[in-house]
Design an enzyme around this catalytic site. Structure first.
Site, PDB file in Angstrom:
ATOM      1  CE1 TYR A 312      91.843  63.884 170.041  1.00 22.10           C
ATOM      2  CE2 TYR A 312      93.969  64.305 171.071  1.00 22.10           C
ATOM      3  CZ  TYR A 312      92.819  63.536 170.956  1.00 22.10           C
ATOM      4  OH  TYR A 312      92.637  62.441 171.773  1.00 22.10           O
ATOM      5  CB  CYS A 313      88.322  69.239 169.055  1.00 26.86           C
ATOM      6  SG  CYS A 313      88.416  70.574 167.834  1.00 26.86           S
ATOM      7  CB  THR A 314      85.130  66.314 166.320  1.00 23.31           C
ATOM      8  OG1 THR A 314      84.921  65.620 167.541  1.00 23.31           O
ATOM      9  CG2 THR A 314      84.531  65.519 165.169  1.00 23.31           C
TER      10      THR A 314
END
Length: 469
Positions: A312-314
């Site tokens: 996951y990332c922003t």
């Protein structure tokens, strides 16, 4: 060998002097002072706010936005009406320079500030503006079949523009390479170790950074999970550790991977995700022994065919890039959070999430309530929010901080982005270390959510004070 060449080529594109390439005030820069208090190299993100451009007119008609709290006149734009829009799309663009010209033509006269990058692989946009202008651009873009299915994320701007100016141009890499490539190279280091020895530790040079990755090949990307499915996966993993800095779970065939920078993790992350080792990677070298590399690599000794890797990332774009690299390395079960953390918080609230979300604009930090206010109380009542929220520590003294928001060092020649408790803000006069308190170019310590302005404002103010005295 191919993976090694790709990573090393991407690294080559960022080891040139950062300051020489820095034209966007939101790009990374690096500080290499040796402070008495912590004695290590530091990296900072510089955020500067330029004078606002008071443009009017050109508002698209027929659009509304839920954050608008009152009816506005045509010549009046209330600050609550400003929004921040984020989206990206990997799609083939035959004539990217012509595409840039077309977008510039449409945006002429609209009050939009931000970063919009276009190349042969698609578009990546983060910008702010009045909701009518900002969403009017989205509506215009979606008329193009190539971008009709883009996932658009909208959040309140809080204080009018979140970006200093509009920067719309062709860019060889849609993703800012510095932070992510450091992380990618770090993760893949162990897998390339033998190849590097055979190559005599030579760096392969390729132009274009990450542009040579198969970003348009769907088979090379991870499977996207909707926020609801992501929540089910995290609940099924049944994180059992009480230490929020550990990534160990009851499911040994499951790895939760935070594909962001360490300072982003510092103010918020999914419970059970280990802090990325990006902040100190620049100080490492190829001379590390294999045991040291293995201890630092969360993917070392992982069964590539049986282990589920959830990334996951922003906003999702870094995961799309990263998944192609892992796929080249033979990892089979790759999953990413669709739309990133911001999309998850808007749909599911802070379930399994702890802290705030770091954003790359003047807002810096957004609490989960920004995206879905009603879900916060519900998650607290059902005890779906991790109770261990003491992970955020002061950069100087190590004590727990009460505000999950970074600040820039008052020494403009350092400008380190760091977390700081109120006592240290006062004792160090807004600086990050003892050395910086005696620097020649100091700005006043800021309290609350204030952001530093251009240096000449403080310089001229100081000169005026001396003349008056």
């Amino acid at each position: 060998m191919i993976g090694c060449a790709v990573i090393c080529g991407a690294l080559n594109s960022i080891v040139t002097p950062i300051e020489a390439q820095r034209t966007d005030p939101f790009q990374f820069r690096f500080c290499f002072t040796t402070p008495i208090s912590h004695g290590r190299s530091k990296r900072f993100l510089s955020l500067t706010q330029r004078p606002k451009d008071n443009r009017n007119g050109g508002l698209a008609n027929g659009l509304s936005f839920p954050f608008q709290c009152c009816k506005l006149g045509e010549a009046e734009i209330h600050k609550e009406d400003f929004v921040v829009v984020n989206f990206y799309e990997f799609v083939f663009v035959k004539d990217p320079h012509g595409e840039v010209a077309k977008h510039l033509s449409f945006l002429e006269g609209l009050d939009i500030n931000g970063r919009i990058y276009i190349n042969e692989h698609g578009i990546n946009a983060q910008y702010s503006g009045p909701s009518k202008d900002a969403l009017g651009y989205v509506e215009w873009l979606k008329k193009d079949n190539r971008f009709s299915d883009i996932l658009v994320q909208v959040s309140p701007a809080l204080n009018e523009h979140a970006f200093p100016k509009l920067k719309l141009r062709y860019k060889p890499s849609l993703v800012q390479a510095s932070g992510i490539i450091f992380f990618l190279l770090f993760i893949c280091w162990l897998h390339f170790f033998i190849v590097l020895i055979q190559c005599g530790f030579k760096i392969f040079q390729f132009e274009g950074g990450i542009s040579h990755l198969p970003l348009l090949d769907p088979s090379m990307k991870a499977t996207r999970l909707a926020p609801s499915e992501w929540k089910k996966r995290l609940e099924a993993a049944n994180t059992t550790t009480s230490d929020d800095t550990s990534s160990e779970t009851s499911n040994t065939n499951f790895i939760l991977l935070d594909v962001r920078n360490g300072y982003e993790w510092d103010i918020g992350h999914f419970h059970g995700a280990k802090r990325p080792e990006v902040d100190c990677f620049r100080s490492t070298s190829f001379g590390l022994s294999q045991p040291e590399v293995t201890a630092s690599d969360p993917l070392a000794n992982v069964d590539k065919e049986k282990t589920d890797i959830l990334m996951y990332c922003t906003g999702g774009i870094r995961c799309d890039v990263y998944s192609t690299i892992l796929r080249q390395q033979g990892f089979q079960n790759l999953y990413t959070l669709e739309g990133g953390v911001s999309h998850y918080l808007k749909n599911e609230g802070p379930v399994k999430w702890v802290g705030n979300l770091f954003v790359f604009d003047s807002r810096l930090s957004l609490p989960p309530a920004t995206y879905k206010p009603e879900a916060v109380n519900e998650a607290l009542e059902t005890e779906q929010v991790p109770k261990n929220n003491k992970f955020a520590r002061c950069y100087i003294c190590g004590s727990q901080v009460c505000e999950l928001r970074h600040r820039n060092c008052a020494n403009i020649d350092c400008n380190l982005l760091f977390l700081c408790c109120l006592d240290c803000v006062k004792d160090f006069r807004g600086c990050c270390c003892v050395n910086c308190t005696s620097a020649p170019r100091l700005r006043p310590a800021l309290l609350g959510h204030q952001r530093y302005k251009k240096w000449h404002i403080y310089r001229d103010s100081e000169l005026h004070g001396k003349l008056v005295a």
